[in-house]
Design an enzyme around this catalytic site. Structure first.
Site, PDB file in Angstrom:
ATOM      1  N   LYS A 258     -26.694  20.403  18.880  1.00  7.35           N
ATOM      2  CA  LYS A 258     -27.482  20.926  19.996  1.00  7.35           C
ATOM      3  C   LYS A 258     -27.890  22.367  19.695  1.00  7.35           C
ATOM      4  O   LYS A 258     -27.126  23.111  19.094  1.00  7.35           O
ATOM      5  CB  LYS A 258     -26.646  20.925  21.285  1.00  7.35           C
ATOM      6  CG  LYS A 258     -26.474  19.561  21.922  1.00  7.35           C
ATOM      7  CD  LYS A 258     -25.731  19.667  23.251  1.00  7.35           C
ATOM      8  CE  LYS A 258     -25.406  18.294  23.824  1.00  7.35           C
ATOM      9  NZ  LYS A 258     -26.593  17.517  24.202  1.00  7.35           N
ATOM     10  N   ARG A 332     -22.684   7.086  25.322  1.00  6.24           N
ATOM     11  CA  ARG A 332     -22.839   5.624  25.424  1.00  6.24           C
ATOM     12  C   ARG A 332     -21.930   4.914  24.424  1.00  6.24           C
ATOM     13  O   ARG A 332     -21.522   3.777  24.656  1.00  6.24           O
ATOM     14  CB  ARG A 332     -24.317   5.247  25.237  1.00  6.24           C
ATOM     15  CG  ARG A 332     -24.898   5.577  23.902  1.00  6.24           C
ATOM     16  CD  ARG A 332     -26.429   5.593  23.911  1.00  6.24           C
ATOM     17  NE  ARG A 332     -26.952   6.747  24.638  1.00  6.24           N
ATOM     18  CZ  ARG A 332     -28.227   6.990  24.843  1.00  6.24           C
ATOM     19  NH1 ARG A 332     -29.147   6.137  24.397  1.00  6.24           N
ATOM     20  NH2 ARG A 332     -28.625   8.065  25.503  1.00  6.24           N
TER      21      ARG A 332
END
Ligand code: BES
Ligand code: MN
Ligand code: ZN
Length: 480
Positions: A258, A332
């Site tokens: 990120k 996920r």
């Protein structure tokens, strides 16, 4: 922190009095302040318009007279926001004992008053050094003029549960690691006979093949864990609701790192797991008569030579192979293994997961409504009802069979990123999870847009963790 009193006595450090325009006009105000108000009224200094805060001193007590506007226009949300503003105003900064008189003693109003006090005045002060800390709200006592009852006790317990989660989310990622979260769960459960605990550590995770959860944690120096607390609140029933939280203790993005500006608050990425811990607390405190499987899928998405790599293909617990399109779509992955493990081994009637899953839900819904995605209309409807009843806002986004094509992979069974170039990021993330539910009724709460307040405040929540969807889920479990 909260006490109930029969009537307001004006004998504490301060008294906060909520007044609507109607009450002011009719002169329906507490006896003790009639004169003050009529003086204020005559000079038209105070009209009780929404948000107006007027300080008056009687003897040794500071009165804050707070306007709520017109009764017919007043919402419970506005009531909470307005009372919060009054309670955090500089007038009350150094005062410890505060009476509160609501304009109306209905169940809903007093519940909202309690929420304004416990949720609204919460501040994260652990690392403020002494002097600053003293000026903050901790240690204040509130005396609400209302009859004490079971419902209000429940609201107090629920809000305190929310704040337990907020404390866990706000603290440093290396402090609130997987081991710490396990300890928190154990200390809440203690010797409670209604619980049985299964903790899968690295060894068990490897043996059983929860390789997605392990892959995400590969770059970390802490252990991945799947913690499952089975709660038997209704011995007469065999049905279980599973609640599974995303517990990424820190999300660097992994090798798909990120950028600066996106990483600073990623200790919040265990908000789902913290919510589950709060729900364990609430189930005990409210003595919820349901069977519930509480689960936390915990890992750290770190970087380093052993971190999992973009392009990797990993065999999940379910047997499906997964292409890693992006190491930053890690939530996920850990949830997929947790969901299929719990569905296979615990056979719950329904599964609800809660996760800071996709930044895209802020694009879709803004910052006030969490995203709800479900494969079951009845379940979704009950969750939306719980959302409305608690003002813990959620909005349903679609789930439909054709979406499965969006996460097709050419080299594996499925991919953790979509082929839609970022379009519908929340529903494609949810679609990935759906494919691990084995058609069990399932609902997914994406709280990436609501779990955290960056600056200032939102609704009646200050900066930092909000504990979004905990009140919603507590209500859901209690009223199922
Ligand atoms: N933890 C983030 C989602 C997030 C974003 C939570 C902002 C809270 C605030 C999640 O793991 C993530 O990085 N999602 C990616 C998915 C993408 C790579 C498909 C995202 O939203 O960009
Ligand atoms: Mn991520
Ligand atoms: Zn994440």
């Amino acid at each position: 922190m909260i006490n109930f009193i029969k009537q307001i006595n004006f004998n504490k450090d301060a008294a906060v009095i909520l007044l609507t325009e109607e009450l002011l006009k009719q002169g329906c105000v507490p006896k003790g302040i009639k004169t003050q108000l009529s003086i204020l009224g005559k000079s038209q200094q105070f009209s009780a318009e929404l948000g107006q805060i007027f300080p008056v001193v009687i003897d040794k007590t500071l009165l804050l007279i707070v306007g709520l506007g017109k009764e017919k226009d007043l919402t419970l949300t506005q009531l909470r926001i307005t009372l919060r503003n009054a309670l955090l105003s500089s007038y009350l900064k150094k005062l410890q004992n505060i009476e509160i008189l609501s304009h109306d003693n209905s169940k809903e109003n007093i519940s909202s008053v309690i929420e304004a006090v416990i949720l609204g005045t919460y501040e994260w002060t652990k690392y403020l050094t002494k002097d600053k800390k003293e000026a903050k709200s901790s240690g204040k006592k509130y005396f609400i003029a209302a009859d004490k009852n079971k419902h209000f006790d429940d609201i107090i317990n629920i809000c305190e549960g929310v704040n337990i989660a907020r404390d866990l989310i706000n603290d440093n990622a290396d402090t609130i690691n997987s081991q710490y979260l396990e300890k928190s769960i154990r200390s809440i459960i203690k010797n409670n006979k209604k619980f049985s605990l299964e903790v899968l550590n690295e060894k068990e995770l490897k043996k059983k093949g929860l390789n997605l959860l392990l892959a995400v944690n590969q770059g970390s120096n802490k252990d991945a864990k799947l913690i499952i607390a089975k709660y038997k609140g209704n011995p007469k029933s065999k049905d279980y609701t599973a609640i599974i939280g995303k517990g990424i203790t820190f999300d660097t993005g992994g090798l798909n790192l990120k950028p600066t500006g996106r990483m600073e608050t990623m200790r919040q990425d265990m908000s789902g797991a913290a919510s589950v811990i709060a729900l364990i607390n609430n189930a005990i405190k409210l003595d919820i008569k349901q069977n519930i499987i509480f689960a936390c899928a915990i890992a750290e998405n770190a970087i380093g030579p052993s971190a999992y790599k973009p392009g990797d293909i990993i065999k999940s617990y379910s047997g499906k192979t997964v292409e890693i399109g992006n190491t930053d779509a890690e939530g996920r992955l850990v949830l997929a293994d947790a969901i299929s493990y719990i569905v296979k081994n615990y056979k719950p009637q329904e599964v609800i997961d809660i996760a800071t899953l996709t930044g895209a839900c802020a694009v879709a819904l803004g910052l006030d409504y969490s995203a709800l995605v479900s494969n079951n209309d009845a379940l979704a409807k009950r969750l939306i009802t719980a959302s409305k009843e608690t003002d813990d806002r959620a909005w349903r986004l679609p789930s439909y069979p054709e979406l499965k094509d969006s996460i097709k992979s050419k080299i594996a069974d499925i991919k953790n990123t979509s082929n839609l170039k970022g379009a519908g990021g929340t529903i494609t993330g949810a679609e990935f999870l759906r494919q691990f539910t084995d058609n069990t009724p399932w609902a997914h709460l994406d709280i990436a847009n609501t779990a955290w307040v960056d600056n200032g405040s939102r609704m009646y929540f200050g900066a930092g963790a909000t504990g979004s969807c905990i009140r919603l889920l507590t209500y859901y479990l209690k009223h199922k």
